[in-house]
Design a protein around this motif. Sequence first.
Motif, mmCIF file in Angstrom:
data_model
loop_
_atom_site.group_PDB
_atom_site.id
_atom_site.type_symbol
_atom_site.label_atom_id
_atom_site.label_comp_id
_atom_site.label_asym_id
_atom_site.label_seq_id
_atom_site.Cartn_x
_atom_site.Cartn_y
_atom_site.Cartn_z
ATOM 1 N N ALA A 143 39.184 93.346 10.148
ATOM 2 C CA ALA A 143 39.808 92.216 9.452
ATOM 3 C C ALA A 143 41.103 91.801 10.150
ATOM 4 C CB ALA A 143 40.078 92.593 7.994
ATOM 5 N N VAL A 144 41.901 92.785 10.585
ATOM 6 C CA VAL A 144 43.141 92.473 11.308
ATOM 7 C C VAL A 144 42.809 91.779 12.634
ATOM 8 C CG1 VAL A 144 45.109 93.503 12.517
ATOM 9 C CG2 VAL A 144 44.533 94.252 10.207
ATOM 10 N N GLY A 145 41.808 92.269 13.331
ATOM 11 C CA GLY A 145 41.389 91.637 14.586
ATOM 12 C C GLY A 145 40.902 90.217 14.372
ATOM 13 N N LEU A 146 40.107 90.002 13.313
ATOM 14 C CA LEU A 146 39.618 88.662 13.001
ATOM 15 C C LEU A 146 40.770 87.731 12.642
ATOM 16 C CD1 LEU A 146 37.142 86.877 12.664
ATOM 17 C CD2 LEU A 146 37.019 87.636 10.284
ATOM 18 N N ALA A 147 41.734 88.222 11.869
ATOM 19 C CA ALA A 147 42.896 87.404 11.516
ATOM 20 C C ALA A 147 43.699 87.048 12.767
ATOM 21 C CB ALA A 147 43.769 88.150 10.510
ATOM 22 N N PHE A 148 43.883 88.007 13.667
ATOM 23 C CA PHE A 148 44.624 87.755 14.902
ATOM 24 C C PHE A 148 43.933 86.689 15.749
ATOM 25 C CE2 PHE A 148 45.355 88.692 19.408
ATOM 26 C CZ PHE A 148 46.724 88.493 19.463
ATOM 27 N N VAL A 149 42.626 86.820 15.921
ATOM 28 C CA VAL A 149 41.877 85.843 16.716
ATOM 29 C C VAL A 149 41.934 84.471 16.052
ATOM 30 C CG1 VAL A 149 39.557 85.213 17.512
ATOM 31 C CG2 VAL A 149 40.394 87.536 17.831
ATOM 32 N N SER A 150 41.851 84.430 14.719
ATOM 33 C CA SER A 150 41.914 83.147 13.998
ATOM 34 C C SER A 150 43.264 82.468 14.213
ATOM 35 C CB SER A 150 41.678 83.366 12.505
ATOM 36 O OG SER A 150 40.413 83.919 12.291
ATOM 37 N N VAL A 151 44.338 83.234 14.144
ATOM 38 C CA VAL A 151 45.675 82.662 14.359
ATOM 39 C C VAL A 151 45.814 82.162 15.793
ATOM 40 C CG1 VAL A 151 48.137 83.228 14.481
ATOM 41 C CG2 VAL A 151 46.797 83.935 12.502
ATOM 42 N N VAL A 152 45.297 82.925 16.755
ATOM 43 C CA VAL A 152 45.376 82.494 18.160
ATOM 44 C C VAL A 152 44.580 81.210 18.375
ATOM 45 C CG1 VAL A 152 44.666 83.107 20.505
ATOM 46 C CG2 VAL A 152 45.870 84.770 19.109
ATOM 47 N N VAL A 153 43.393 81.121 17.785
ATOM 48 C CA VAL A 153 42.586 79.900 17.923
ATOM 49 C C VAL A 153 43.299 78.725 17.263
ATOM 50 C CG1 VAL A 153 40.430 78.788 17.200
ATOM 51 C CG2 VAL A 153 40.378 81.069 18.184
ATOM 52 N N TRP A 154 43.847 78.948 16.061
ATOM 53 C CA TRP A 154 44.556 77.878 15.350
ATOM 54 C C TRP A 154 45.755 77.379 16.153
ATOM 55 C CZ3 TRP A 154 49.373 78.742 12.502
ATOM 56 C CH2 TRP A 154 49.848 77.575 11.903
ATOM 57 N N LEU A 155 46.586 78.308 16.662
ATOM 58 C CA LEU A 155 47.750 77.906 17.445
ATOM 59 C C LEU A 155 47.350 77.229 18.754
ATOM 60 C CD1 LEU A 155 50.109 80.956 16.861
ATOM 61 C CD2 LEU A 155 50.344 78.634 15.935
ATOM 62 N N SER A 156 46.287 77.708 19.375
ATOM 63 C CA SER A 156 45.814 77.086 20.617
ATOM 64 C C SER A 156 45.358 75.659 20.377
ATOM 65 C CB SER A 156 44.665 77.895 21.211
ATOM 66 O OG SER A 156 45.093 79.169 21.584
ATOM 67 N N LEU A 157 44.588 75.456 19.320
ATOM 68 C CA LEU A 157 44.128 74.104 19.005
ATOM 69 C C LEU A 157 45.293 73.197 18.626
ATOM 70 C CD1 LEU A 157 40.883 74.852 16.965
ATOM 71 C CD2 LEU A 157 41.038 73.873 19.252
#
Length: 176
Positions: A143-157
């Motif tokens: 869950a922590v890994g998924l949240a981290f990847v989601s934040v990175v994708v959101w900030l990248s976009l």
Amino acid sequence: MVTRGSSVTARTRAESPKGAARAAKRRGYEVPVDGRSQGALAERRRGWRGRLHTTLELIRANPTGRVALKVFIGILGALVVTVGIALIPLPGPGWLLVIAGLGVWAVEFHWARRLLAFTRRHVNSWTRWVTSRSLGVRFVLGAVGLAFVSVVVWLSLKYSLGIDVVARAMHYLATH
């Protein structure tokens, strides 16, 4: 003095794999031919890996071939690593491509071999550590890994393409 007939015969011999290996040995290089030299190491290098190893050694036996191989491996590895780095924030095999590019570089560069070994060691130790934990701990780590990847994708976009997914989702929820 070399006659015309003997130079043609010498050229034909040098073009064959065994002739090229003999020429490389005369220059002081150790080149396995058909996987029969180097004892136990040759036992492990059969099939396509043995042929690839022999081909690379034959290319390295020529100074021009050595430089050309380094340049080719450098460019190919850089291309794979660049594509992998571009895919890291997106869903897909970004890190896998970066590690594959390191593997390409490791064919010719010692620093890449050391970095690849370091990466393998740490990925294996991380995998062993995670699999030795309970299912609940693994779930939290996922869950922590998924949240981290989601934040990175959101900030990248948001900052690279100007697309604010969260604002659009909030607007959609407020209007529907």
